[in-house]
Structure formats: structure tokens, C-alpha cells
Motif scaffolding. Structure first.
Motif, short mmCIF file in Angstrom:
data_model
loop_
_atom_site.label_atom_id
_atom_site.label_comp_id
_atom_site.label_asym_id
_atom_site.label_seq_id
_atom_site.Cartn_x
_atom_site.Cartn_y
_atom_site.Cartn_z
N ILE A 8 8.30 2.08 24.79
CA ILE A 8 7.01 1.58 24.32
C ILE A 8 6.48 2.44 23.17
O ILE A 8 5.85 1.94 22.24
N LYS A 9 6.77 3.74 23.21
CA LYS A 9 6.34 4.60 22.10
C LYS A 9 7.04 4.21 20.81
O LYS A 9 6.44 4.24 19.73
N ALA A 10 8.32 3.84 20.90
CA ALA A 10 9.05 3.39 19.71
C ALA A 10 8.41 2.12 19.14
O ALA A 10 8.23 1.99 17.93
N LEU A 11 8.06 1.18 20.03
CA LEU A 11 7.41 -0.05 19.57
C LEU A 11 6.05 0.22 18.95
O LEU A 11 5.68 -0.35 17.93
N LEU A 12 5.27 1.11 19.59
CA LEU A 12 3.94 1.44 19.08
C LEU A 12 4.01 2.15 17.74
O LEU A 12 3.19 1.93 16.86
N THR A 13 4.99 3.02 17.57
CA THR A 13 5.17 3.72 16.30
C THR A 13 5.45 2.72 15.19
O THR A 13 4.89 2.80 14.10
N GLN A 14 6.30 1.75 15.45
CA GLN A 14 6.61 0.72 14.46
C GLN A 14 5.37 -0.11 14.15
O GLN A 14 5.07 -0.40 12.98
N ASP A 15 4.62 -0.48 15.19
CA ASP A 15 3.41 -1.27 15.01
C ASP A 15 2.38 -0.49 14.19
O ASP A 15 1.71 -1.05 13.33
N GLU A 16 2.28 0.79 14.44
CA GLU A 16 1.33 1.64 13.71
C GLU A 16 1.70 1.71 12.23
O GLU A 16 0.83 1.68 11.36
N LYS A 17 2.98 1.81 11.92
CA LYS A 17 3.42 1.84 10.52
C LYS A 17 3.01 0.55 9.81
O LYS A 17 2.55 0.59 8.67
N VAL A 18 3.18 -0.57 10.48
CA VAL A 18 2.81 -1.86 9.89
C VAL A 18 1.30 -1.92 9.64
O VAL A 18 0.85 -2.33 8.56
N ARG A 19 0.51 -1.49 10.62
CA ARG A 19 -0.95 -1.53 10.47
C ARG A 19 -1.43 -0.62 9.34
O ARG A 19 -2.30 -0.98 8.56
N LYS A 20 -0.83 0.58 9.22
CA LYS A 20 -1.23 1.50 8.16
C LYS A 20 -0.86 0.94 6.79
O LYS A 20 -1.62 1.06 5.83
N GLN A 21 0.29 0.29 6.70
CA GLN A 21 0.69 -0.31 5.44
C GLN A 21 -0.27 -1.44 5.06
O GLN A 21 -0.64 -1.61 3.89
N GLN A 22 -0.70 -2.22 6.05
CA GLN A 22 -1.66 -3.29 5.78
C GLN A 22 -2.98 -2.73 5.27
O GLN A 22 -3.60 -3.28 4.36
N GLN A 23 -3.43 -1.60 5.85
CA GLN A 23 -4.67 -1.00 5.38
C GLN A 23 -4.51 -0.44 3.97
O GLN A 23 -5.40 -0.60 3.14
N ARG A 24 -3.38 0.19 3.69
CA ARG A 24 -3.14 0.70 2.33
C ARG A 24 -3.14 -0.45 1.32
O ARG A 24 -3.70 -0.33 0.23
N THR A 25 -2.53 -1.58 1.71
CA THR A 25 -2.50 -2.74 0.82
C THR A 25 -3.90 -3.25 0.56
O THR A 25 -4.26 -3.58 -0.57
N ARG A 26 -4.71 -3.31 1.62
CA ARG A 26 -6.09 -3.79 1.45
C ARG A 26 -6.90 -2.86 0.54
O ARG A 26 -7.65 -3.31 -0.31
N LEU A 27 -6.74 -1.56 0.72
CA LEU A 27 -7.45 -0.61 -0.15
C LEU A 27 -7.01 -0.77 -1.60
O LEU A 27 -7.83 -0.71 -2.51
N TRP A 28 -5.71 -0.97 -1.82
CA TRP A 28 -5.23 -1.15 -3.18
C TRP A 28 -5.77 -2.44 -3.78
O TRP A 28 -6.17 -2.49 -4.95
N GLN A 29 -5.80 -3.52 -3.00
CA GLN A 29 -6.36 -4.78 -3.50
C GLN A 29 -7.83 -4.62 -3.86
O GLN A 29 -8.29 -5.12 -4.89
N ASN A 30 -8.57 -3.88 -3.05
CA ASN A 30 -9.98 -3.62 -3.36
C ASN A 30 -10.12 -2.79 -4.63
O ASN A 30 -11.06 -2.94 -5.38
N HIS A 31 -9.17 -1.88 -4.84
CA HIS A 31 -9.18 -1.06 -6.05
C HIS A 31 -9.03 -1.93 -7.29
O HIS A 31 -9.57 -1.61 -8.35
N GLN A 32 -8.30 -3.03 -7.15
CA GLN A 32 -8.06 -3.91 -8.30
C GLN A 32 -9.21 -4.87 -8.57
O GLN A 32 -9.29 -5.46 -9.64
N GLN A 33 -10.09 -5.06 -7.60
CA GLN A 33 -11.19 -6.02 -7.75
C GLN A 33 -12.50 -5.30 -8.01
O GLN A 33 -12.86 -4.38 -7.30
#
Length: 199
Positions: free
Chosen positions: A155-180
């Protein structure tokens, strides 16, 4: 306690906007003492930044939107433009999934490597991470304790993968806001190199 992210951005604005970002970050750090500087992407000129990320525990929704800085260009003395626009985005900081220790453990009879324990002892383990709904089972080992350990590793392996995806989504959102960046209807207005708040 969860933190809030305050991102200040110049968008695609010129060096004057990057000076405004740098000045606004310092002004907000003074106005809200609980804010801390998380990240600063420096501009090419001194005392400039294309974006600054602050974090704190307060309510900063009133900052969300466009901020206007009214000032003569500090870099181009004969430039006629005096209005420079910055963007402020407010986001809730993602909480690490591992900080939520809500697990449900269930044991069950299983076949396989249990030896004499097969169908006598509940050696199988079903582990549920309640906040995310993730479920794993472990039946590979001979004892309940080893299967519980294995289930936790899975379960820790699954959670680690899920956390990476969530952090990447937040980074993407911050970058999109930077462009607008919307010009006009500012939530705050500052003036001059002293960065006095006018609105």
C-alpha cells in the motif's frame, strides 16, 4: 495544520512586472508574519522575480486575482507605461497521504504457503487505506505478521505513486496560473518603488 500556498506571478510581463512580483512578495511577508518564502524564480535583473511562492496558515483569499503596481519603469526611464500587472493565485497545499494514518486491517483464511496453518489460522491480510479507498491483500507469506508487513509495503508503494501524480497535477496547475494574467479590475493597487498600498 494545513497550509495555503500563495503564488505571485508576472505571467509573460516585462522586467517591470518581475520587479513588482519581488516587491509584492516582500510586502506580503511583512503584512502576514506567518507567511514563509517557499520558492523564488529570480529574474535576470536584480530585485526581480518571475514568480514567488509563499506558504502560511492564514486565510489569503482576499489576495486572489490581479494586483496592479503603478510606477515609472525602474529600468526604462523614458518608457510611458506606468501600470504593471501581477497575478496572485491561492491554493490549498496538498497534504501528504502518509500523514493520514487511517488503515483498516482484516484477516482471512487463505490457501497457499501456510503449511499446517492453511484453513486453520487467518494468515491472509486485507489492508484498506481509508482516506483514499485503496485496498491491498497479502497471502504470500506463512504468518499473519509477515503478510501484514507485506500488505503495508504494497500500500505504501501505491500511495507513493499516487502522491507523485497529485504533486505533478499541482505543479501543472501552478504553471498554468503563471501563464494566465488578467489585466484590469485589480484586488489591490500599489504605487511607486516604496510599494505603498493604495487600494
Amino acid at each position: 495544520m494545513s497550509k495555503t500556498i500563495v503564488q505571485i506571478s508576472s505571467g509573460h510581463g516585462p522586467a517591470e512586472c518581475r520587479r513588482g512580483v519581488w516587491l509584492l512578495a516582500r510586502a506580503l511577508l511583512q503584512e502576514f508574519p506567518e507567511l514563509v518564502l517557499r520558492e523564488e524564480h529570480k529574474g535576470r535583473k536584480p530585485r526581480t522575480a518571475s514568480s514567488v511562492t509563499l506558504a502560511g496558515t492564514g486565510d489569503y483569499e482576499q489576495l486572489s486575482g490581479t494586483v496592479e503596481w503603478v510606477a515609472k519603469s525602474p529600468f526604462r526611464p523614458h518608457h510611458k507605461r506606468r501600470n504593471w500587472f501581477l497575478n496572485v493565485t491561492i491554493l490549498e497545499e496538498m497534504q501528504p497521504i502518509f500523514d493520514a494514518p487511517d488503515y483498516k486491517i482484516a484477516y482471512f483464511h487463505c490457501g497457499g504457503n501456510g503449511g499446517q496453518n492453511v484453513n486453520k489460522v487467518e494468515t491472509g491480510v486485507r489492508l484498506t487505506h481509508v482516506p483514499t479507498g485503496l485496498i491491498v491483500t497479502a497471502t504470500e507469506e506463512r504468518t499473519q505478521q509477515l503478510n501484514r508487513q507485506l500488505a503495508m509495503e504494497k500500500i505504501k508503494a501505491l500511495l507513493t505513486q499516487d502522491e507523485k501524480v497529485r504533486k505533478q497535477q499541482q505543479r501543472t496547475r501552478l504553471w498554468q496560473n503563471h501563464q494566465q494574467l488578467e489585466r484590469g479590475n485589480p484586488v489591490r493597487v500599489y504605487e511607486g518603488e516604496t510599494f505603498q498600498r493604495m487600494k
